[in-house]
Structure formats: structure tokens, C-alpha cells
Motif scaffolding. Structure first.
Motif, PDB file in Angstrom:
ATOM      1  N   HIS A   1      78.327  83.187   0.344  1.00 48.76           N
ATOM      2  CA  HIS A   1      79.349  83.352  -0.705  1.00 48.76           C
ATOM      3  C   HIS A   1      79.289  82.165  -1.649  1.00 48.76           C
ATOM      4  N   GLY A   2      80.266  82.078  -2.552  1.00 45.12           N
ATOM      5  CA  GLY A   2      80.208  81.097  -3.626  1.00 45.12           C
ATOM      6  C   GLY A   2      80.026  79.661  -3.166  1.00 45.12           C
ATOM      7  N   GLN A   3      80.787  79.231  -2.147  1.00 40.91           N
ATOM      8  CA  GLN A   3      80.673  77.845  -1.681  1.00 40.91           C
ATOM      9  C   GLN A   3      79.249  77.531  -1.227  1.00 40.91           C
ATOM     10  N   VAL A   4      78.619  78.505  -0.594  1.00 37.88           N
ATOM     11  CA  VAL A   4      77.277  78.281  -0.055  1.00 37.88           C
ATOM     12  C   VAL A   4      76.235  78.328  -1.171  1.00 37.88           C
TER      13      VAL A   4
ATOM     14  N   HIS B   1      89.344  84.886  -6.179  1.00 35.12           N
ATOM     15  CA  HIS B   1      89.549  83.618  -5.484  1.00 35.12           C
ATOM     16  C   HIS B   1      90.932  83.059  -5.851  1.00 35.12           C
ATOM     17  N   GLY B   2      91.563  82.448  -4.875  1.00 32.90           N
ATOM     18  CA  GLY B   2      92.810  81.713  -5.107  1.00 32.90           C
ATOM     19  C   GLY B   2      93.846  82.528  -5.867  1.00 32.90           C
ATOM     20  N   ASP B   3      94.473  81.888  -6.867  1.00 33.80           N
ATOM     21  CA  ASP B   3      95.545  82.533  -7.636  1.00 33.80           C
ATOM     22  C   ASP B   3      95.042  83.166  -8.929  1.00 33.80           C
ATOM     23  N   LEU B   4      93.720  83.194  -9.095  1.00 35.80           N
ATOM     24  CA  LEU B   4      93.153  83.676 -10.354  1.00 35.80           C
ATOM     25  C   LEU B   4      93.632  85.088 -10.696  1.00 35.80           C
TER      26      LEU B   4
ATOM     27  N   ASN C   1      91.377  85.885  -1.827  1.00 37.60           N
ATOM     28  CA  ASN C   1      90.567  85.543  -0.644  1.00 37.60           C
ATOM     29  C   ASN C   1      91.095  84.290   0.067  1.00 37.60           C
ATOM     30  N   ALA C   2      92.153  83.672  -0.475  1.00 33.09           N
ATOM     31  CA  ALA C   2      92.603  82.386   0.068  1.00 33.09           C
ATOM     32  C   ALA C   2      92.925  82.471   1.559  1.00 33.09           C
ATOM     33  N   GLY C   3      92.273  81.645   2.336  1.00 32.29           N
ATOM     34  CA  GLY C   3      92.556  81.543   3.763  1.00 32.29           C
ATOM     35  C   GLY C   3      92.095  82.717   4.602  1.00 32.29           C
ATOM     36  N   GLN C   4      91.282  83.588   4.030  1.00 32.96           N
ATOM     37  CA  GLN C   4      90.892  84.794   4.763  1.00 32.96           C
ATOM     38  C   GLN C   4      89.408  84.778   5.133  1.00 32.96           C
ATOM     39  N   SER C   5      89.101  85.272   6.322  1.00 32.59           N
ATOM     40  CA  SER C   5      87.707  85.510   6.671  1.00 32.59           C
ATOM     41  C   SER C   5      87.227  86.718   5.882  1.00 32.59           C
TER      42      SER C   5
ATOM     43  N   VAL D   1      87.949  98.709  -8.962  1.00 30.08           N
ATOM     44  CA  VAL D   1      88.160  97.400  -8.345  1.00 30.08           C
ATOM     45  C   VAL D   1      87.400  96.371  -9.178  1.00 30.08           C
ATOM     46  N   LEU D   2      88.079  95.333  -9.617  1.00 30.72           N
ATOM     47  CA  LEU D   2      87.418  94.249 -10.344  1.00 30.72           C
ATOM     48  C   LEU D   2      87.419  92.995  -9.480  1.00 30.72           C
ATOM     49  N   THR D   3      86.283  92.297  -9.447  1.00 30.45           N
ATOM     50  CA  THR D   3      86.163  91.061  -8.671  1.00 30.45           C
ATOM     51  C   THR D   3      85.736  89.929  -9.596  1.00 30.45           C
ATOM     52  N   ASP D   4      85.954  88.682  -9.158  1.00 27.75           N
ATOM     53  CA  ASP D   4      85.635  87.568 -10.055  1.00 27.75           C
ATOM     54  C   ASP D   4      84.185  87.114  -9.970  1.00 27.75           C
ATOM     55  N   LEU D   5      83.688  86.891  -8.765  1.00 31.52           N
ATOM     56  CA  LEU D   5      82.399  86.208  -8.632  1.00 31.52           C
ATOM     57  C   LEU D   5      81.367  87.108  -7.957  1.00 31.52           C
ATOM     58  N   PHE D   6      80.363  87.505  -8.724  1.00 30.20           N
ATOM     59  CA  PHE D   6      79.253  88.235  -8.101  1.00 30.20           C
ATOM     60  C   PHE D   6      78.587  87.315  -7.088  1.00 30.20           C
ATOM     61  N   GLY D   7      78.403  87.784  -5.870  1.00 29.39           N
ATOM     62  CA  GLY D   7      77.845  86.941  -4.824  1.00 29.39           C
ATOM     63  C   GLY D   7      78.908  86.297  -3.959  1.00 29.39           C
ATOM     64  N   GLY D   8      80.171  86.341  -4.421  1.00 36.27           N
ATOM     65  CA  GLY D   8      81.238  85.731  -3.645  1.00 36.27           C
ATOM     66  C   GLY D   8      81.811  86.663  -2.593  1.00 36.27           C
ATOM     67  N   SER D   9      82.696  86.095  -1.768  1.00 37.38           N
ATOM     68  CA  SER D   9      83.329  86.892  -0.716  1.00 37.38           C
ATOM     69  C   SER D   9      84.158  88.027  -1.320  1.00 37.38           C
TER      70      SER D   9
END
Lengths: 138, 162
Positions: free
Chosen positions: B14-17, A9-12, A37-41, A63-71
Motif C-alpha cells: 500500500h501507500g506507505q510501502v 485515507h484519514g479525514d480526507l 482507512n484510519a486504524g484499520q487492517s 466508489v471513489l478512492t484516493d490513492l491508486f495502489g493504496g489500501s
């Protein structure tokens, strides 16, 4: 040497990678990439992840991601799905990125993914409770 | 028991939801109305895995009216999610009963114009917005519960002037 993609997410991701490289030493720019993910569908994010992984040309990586469940994790799973030699781990933290940079020539993607999962979990400790709190407190 | 929120979000679950709206509304369930997710097993699994502790019900857009009728008999609050304005409009025209619709995320794509950082619309979106308004749905934009809601009426008016 394993390739590396950070999807956050963002600049993280940029901040995390720059900070980790300050500790573990810089990697070649082509070996470590960051997608935000900033500004992206979700579709656009997935396409960007897929394009990065395709550009690896069959090289192995993580590939490493920040939030499980996130986009970010959804895009990583969708973009990496079916690719041989690519593992995805969520919940990225500084110890995980530092460990990856330090050990990326020593392990294959599956071993590295398992190792980073352990490193991430090991970094989470309850290190100090408020004075007077019972040790059995949740 | 109640539909706590109907939302259009091209990221669906996703996270917001899950983290923000799910907790703010004490939601028990996510109703994901999307023909693609409903048709593909691994997408359904991904959506379920992304919802953490929330129950997930996946349905096609055509199934939404029946799904909402069932909601009246179920315990706990639900959040209804569409990927696009077109899906939300199709559900409404099929008889889905929701009076308000939140634009939570319609991100940039070629040909879409920026309304907010998280809302980009093209002519088709504006027609769908106008049709939703004509069907009695109040549409607003709000990505997270702590953000100020923005009325979407101005955007469809802008569209009709073209």
C-alpha cells in the motif's frame, strides 16, 4: 440516482465530501457515504466497504478512492468485486466529487465512472512555469 | 542485491510501502510472502497493480528462504512483506535469513491490545515476537521512514509477565 461511497485515507473523504456539497449542494445522507482507512487492517477495511455496498441492496453506484495502489483502492476493489452495477475509480479530487453530485441522476455507473475519470484527468494542468523556464521543460 | 527491509503489515502492498519506504530505500522490488495472495490470481493482480513501478514477486511463506537466496544474485534492493507475525516467524523457522523485522502495521481486531496507533497485539502475537527474538531477529515498529523506530522488546517482555 447513483449511490456514492468515498474510501480514503484519514479525514480526507469527509472533508472532500463536505467541501463538494458546499459547491454542488447537499445530497441525502443515505446516498453518500465515507469510509476511512484510519486504524484499520486491510481485511477490516474491505469488510466495511463490503457492508456498505451490501446495504445498497443492489442499487447502482460508484466508489471513489484516493490513492491508486493504496489500501483504500484495494479494499474498494475487493469489496465491490462481482457486484453488478458498482464501478470503482481511483484518484478522487474535488472536481470529480462535485461532478458526481451534480450529475448522479443522469448516468449509469459505467458512464459515470468513465466521466469522472475524464474529469479527474482534465483537472490536472500545468498552469504556470517559473519565469525563464523553457516551455519544453519536463 | 540486498534485502533493504523485512516488514510485517496487514495491508501488505500500500501507500506507505510503495511511496514512502520504496523511495526512501530506492527499492527495485517487493517480495510479497503470503499464502493467500499466492493462491488467488485476482489477489496477485491487485497486489501487482498496487505496486506502481516496483517489480513484485509473490511467493508462499515456505518459499521465502529460497527467494532470499535468489535475491543475493539479483540487482537492486528488495522489501520483503509479511501479513502477520506468524508468517514472519514461519519463514524464519524455515531458514529465511533476515536479522531485523519492521512492524509496519498490525491494526486493531477484537482481543488485540494497543501498543502504538498502528500496532495492536494479542497473546499469540507476543509469543511469535518472543520466538522471533529467540531466533535472533531484532524487531522494531516504524510505519514510515520519517517516524522514530520503537523497539518491540518491551512488548514481548510484557507478554511473558502475564
Amino acid at each position: 440516482v447513483l449511490r456514492f461511497l468515498l474510501v480514503t485515507h484519514g479525514d480526507l473523504g469527509r472533508a472532500l465530501l463536505a467541501t463538494a456539497q458546499g459547491i454542488a449542494g447537499a445530497a441525502a445522507p443515505a446516498e453518500v457515504e465515507v469510509v476511512s482507512n484510519a486504524g484499520q487492517s486491510l481485511d477490516a477495511l474491505t469488510a466495511q466497504v463490503a457492508a456498505c455496498l451490501t446495504a445498497w441492496g443492489g442499487a447502482e453506484g460508484v466508489v471513489l478512492t484516493d490513492l491508486f495502489g493504496g489500501s483504500t483502492t484495494q479494499a474498494a476493489v475487493a469489496g465491490a468485486r462481482g457486484l453488478a452495477g458498482v464501478a470503482v475509480v481511483s484518484g478522487v479530487s474535488l472536481p470529480m466529487v462535485v461532478d458526481f453530485l451534480a450529475n448522479r441522476a443522469r448516468y449509469g455507473p459505467a458512464e459515470m465512472a468513465a466521466r469522472l475519470t475524464d474529469k479527474g484527468r482534465a483537472g490536472v494542468r500545468l498552469v504556470l512555469l517559473p519565469p525563464g523556464t523553457a516551455e519544453s521543460a519536463p | 542485491v540486498t534485502l533493504a527491509l523485512a516488514r510485517v503489515d496487514d495491508r501488505l502492498v500500500h501507500g506507505q510501502v510503495v511511496l514512502a519506504w520504496g523511495q526512501a530505500l530506492s527499492a527495485a522490488r517487493l517480495l510479497v510472502a503470503d499464502d493467500t495472495v499466492a493462491a488467488i490470481a485476482w489477489e496477485r493482480e491487485l497486489v501487482r497493480a498496487s505496486a506502481c513501478d516496483l517489480e513484485v514477486v509473490v511467493a508462499t511463506v515456505a518459499e521465502v528462504p529460497a527467494l532470499l537466496a535468489e535475491e543475493a544474485h539479483r540487482p537492486g534492493a528488495a522489501i520483503l512483506l509479511f501479513r502477520s507475525l506468524a508468517s514472519a516467524l514461519a519463514a524464519r523457522q524455515a531458514g529465511a535469513d533476515f536479522a531485523e523485522l519492521d512492524l509496519g502495521g498490525l491494526h486493531y481486531a477484537p482481543g488485540k491490545e494497543r501498543m502504538l496507533d498502528y500496532v495492536f497485539l494479542d497473546a499469540a502475537d507476543r509469543r511469535d515476537l518472543a520466538a522471533l527474538a529467540a531466533a535472533g531477529v531484532r524487531v522494531f515498529a516504524q510505519d514510515v521512514p520519517s517516524a522514530r523506530p520503537v523497539d518491540a522488546a518491551a512488548w514481548l517482555a510484557q507478554g511473558t509477565e502475564e
